[in-house]
Enzyme design. Structure first.
Site, short mmCIF file in Angstrom:
data_model
loop_
_atom_site.label_atom_id
_atom_site.label_comp_id
_atom_site.label_asym_id
_atom_site.label_seq_id
_atom_site.Cartn_x
_atom_site.Cartn_y
_atom_site.Cartn_z
NE ARG A 42 -6.05 1.81 -0.25
CZ ARG A 42 -6.11 2.90 0.48
NH1 ARG A 42 -5.03 3.35 1.10
NH2 ARG A 42 -7.24 3.57 0.60
CG ASN A 88 -1.85 1.12 1.33
OD1 ASN A 88 -1.78 2.05 0.52
ND2 ASN A 88 -2.73 1.08 2.30
NE ARG A 109 -9.42 12.78 2.77
CZ ARG A 109 -9.37 11.45 2.86
NH1 ARG A 109 -10.47 10.74 3.05
NH2 ARG A 109 -8.24 10.82 2.73
CG HIS A 144 -12.69 3.77 2.94
ND1 HIS A 144 -13.38 4.81 3.53
CD2 HIS A 144 -11.39 3.98 3.19
CE1 HIS A 144 -12.51 5.63 4.13
NE2 HIS A 144 -11.30 5.14 3.92
CG LEU A 202 -17.32 5.23 11.41
CD1 LEU A 202 -18.12 5.39 12.69
CD2 LEU A 202 -17.79 6.22 10.34
CD GLU A 234 -8.86 -0.71 4.44
OE1 GLU A 234 -8.34 -0.30 5.50
OE2 GLU A 234 -9.21 0.05 3.53
CG ASP A 269 -6.39 10.62 17.75
OD1 ASP A 269 -7.30 10.08 18.40
OD2 ASP A 269 -5.34 10.05 17.42
CG MET A 270 -13.39 9.72 17.82
SD MET A 270 -14.44 11.20 17.87
CE MET A 270 -15.45 10.97 16.41
NE ARG A 271 -6.60 7.23 19.80
CZ ARG A 271 -5.68 6.52 19.19
NH1 ARG A 271 -5.27 5.40 19.74
NH2 ARG A 271 -5.15 6.89 18.05
P1 ADP Z 1 -6.74 5.20 8.98
O1 ADP Z 1 -7.91 5.76 8.24
O2 ADP Z 1 -5.56 6.11 9.00
O3 ADP Z 1 -6.42 3.76 8.66
P2 ADP Z 1 -7.73 4.16 11.50
O4 ADP Z 1 -8.72 3.25 10.92
O5 ADP Z 1 -6.57 3.60 12.22
O6 ADP Z 1 -7.22 5.24 10.49
O7 ADP Z 1 -8.53 5.12 12.50
C1 ADP Z 1 -7.90 6.20 13.13
C2 ADP Z 1 -8.90 6.86 14.04
O8 ADP Z 1 -9.37 5.91 15.00
C3 ADP Z 1 -8.35 8.05 14.82
O9 ADP Z 1 -9.26 9.13 14.76
C4 ADP Z 1 -8.29 7.51 16.23
O10 ADP Z 1 -8.51 8.52 17.17
C5 ADP Z 1 -9.45 6.56 16.24
N1 ADP Z 1 -9.37 5.66 17.38
C6 ADP Z 1 -8.46 4.70 17.63
N2 ADP Z 1 -8.69 4.12 18.83
C7 ADP Z 1 -9.77 4.75 19.35
C8 ADP Z 1 -10.50 4.64 20.57
N3 ADP Z 1 -10.15 3.76 21.51
N4 ADP Z 1 -11.56 5.46 20.75
C9 ADP Z 1 -11.90 6.36 19.82
N5 ADP Z 1 -11.26 6.52 18.66
C10 ADP Z 1 -10.20 5.74 18.43
#
Ligand code: ADP
Length: 371
Positions: free
Chosen positions: A65, A8, A215, A154, A183, A355, A256-258
């Site tokens: 990919r 990839n 985005r 995706h 997501l 994937e 970052d969602m976290r």
């Molecule tokens: P990519 O699209 O780069 O492959 P991922 O599928 O790894 O990304 O997703 C990344 C997202 O997942 C980030 O926004 C990250 O904050 C979120 N994420 C990872 N672990 C958690 C968690 N425990 N709670 C909430 N969001 C999470």
């Protein structure tokens, strides 16, 4: 067992995974290619280093990919000079994505001339979406001339998790309708009827649809004209803003969602609003795909946020009980697979996406190799 190397390649990174059957023999990420202090000077050096490190004897295929397959590629395709030229022709549609894949394909073909190589496209799974689901109501001559239509992305993930959902539920895939919610940093939704995609949220590029890490997702296109005319912003700057400074980053200052969840829990109003906008958009797409499919057997969450955030899953489906959609709070945990009650009309699932495995299996399929 057939060994397949999955690559990839982005503009500055190479993610790789070596499969033996379904088993992962090696995996890794070569980063910041071409940057000072990066892992490699260019894609040649990155892949050469990889070939030196990995045992690639008995390699049956290299699966690449490729993000954009345009209208031409509706399935995974064995790579020839013609295929490379066609992927090159698609660069204007995917300037941020296809050049990296092409660099990887060129170098891998040079270094492994005797190993068949396969292009697996993010767009291919969406090629079954009917015309009314891919066309926008714009001038049809312009649309034809410039390829203006929805392609969707995706696809390997939506294909894999929708199939896995049917397997987990013990249902025949050809009679299982699933809304898949990928997501991650990028995010997209898809409506899958009996294994065939009927709708998806990303468009001509991965910019549209859901709110993502950086985005914007869907916007009124007029805001681009307005920023250009009234704000004097050059088009490149507007594109950069919508692509890299929109989404959660734009609303909350964190992609970052976290971090958004932590700051929301600590009372940060921007983070709370970003979460609400993210959830609201997700809900609008879920509702839309319920209407597209009519009968929905499962809603499946996947990728970083979907697999790991009980908060996002619960909020996205809150209030949908009258539609047969319920999340059981006791099941909605970190290790969950099915998070709806046993007797629920619509199963709600959490399925980790794979994937790379899907790309390996697609590569074998394209070459008619045994798994
Ligand atoms: P990519 O699209 O780069 O492959 P991922 O599928 O790894 O990304 O997703 C990344 C997202 O997942 C980030 O926004 C990250 O904050 C979120 N994420 C990872 N672990 C958690 C968690 N425990 N709670 C909430 N969001 C999470």
């Amino acid at each position: 067992m057939t060994r397949v190397l999955v690559l990839n390649c982005g503009s500055s990174s190479v993610r790789y995974r070596l499969f033996d059957g379904d088993d992962v023999r090696a995996k890794g990420l070569i980063q910041r290619i071409g940057e000072s202090g990066g892992d490699a000077a260019d894609h040649d050096a990155a892949l050469q280093g990889l070939m030196d490190r990995l045992d690639l004897s008995d390699l049956a295929a290299v699966g690449h990919r490729v993000v954009h397959g345009g209208e031409l590629f509706t399935e995974s395709t064995v790579i020839t000079d013609e295929v490379v030229a066609a992927v090159e022709d698609l660069i204007p549609l995917a300037p941020l994505h296809n050049p990296g894949a092409l660099a990887g394909i060129r170098v891998a073909r040079k270094l492994l001339p005797d190993v068949p190589q396969v292009a697996v496209f993010d767009t291919a799974f969406h090629s079954t979406i009917p015309a009314e689901g891919v066309l926008w109501a714009v001038d049809r001559d312009l649309a034809r001339r410039f390829g203006l239509r929805r392609y969707g992305f995706h696809g390997t993930s939506h294909a894999y998790v929708s199939r896995e959902t049917a397997r987990i539920l013990g249902r025949p895939p050809e009679d299982t309708n699933v809304i898949t919610l990928h997501l991650g940093n990028g995010a997209s939704a898809a409506a899958v009827r009996g294994g065939r995609c009927e709708a998806t949220s990303m468009g001509m590029t991965p910019l549209s649809g859901l709110v993502m890490g950086t985005r914007s997702g869907d916007i009124d296109p007029s805001l681009i004209f307005h920023l250009h005319r009234a704000g004097g912003l050059p088009l490149d700057e507007i594109e950069d803003s919508l692509t890299r400074h929109g989404g959660l980053a734009g609303l909350a200052g964190a992609n970052d969602m976290r971090e958004v969840l932590e700051r929301r829990a600590a009372g940060d109003p921007d983070a709370a609003l970003a979460f609400d906008v993210y959830i609201r958009r997700l809900k609008e797409y879920i509702g839309s795909y319920l209407a597209v499919l009519g009968r929905v057997d499962a809603i499946t969450f996947t990728a970083g946020v979907g697999e790991n955030s009980p908060d996002v899953r619960a909020a996205a489906l809150a209030g949908l009980e009258p539609l047969g959609i319920t999340v059981d709070p006791a099941r909605n945990t970190d290790s969950a697979v099915i998070i709806s009650p046993d007797d629920a009309p619509v199963a709600v699932c959490v399925v980790p996406t794979e994937e790379e495995l899907e790309i390996a299996n697609e590569s074998r399929r394209a070459l008619s190799l045994a798994p």
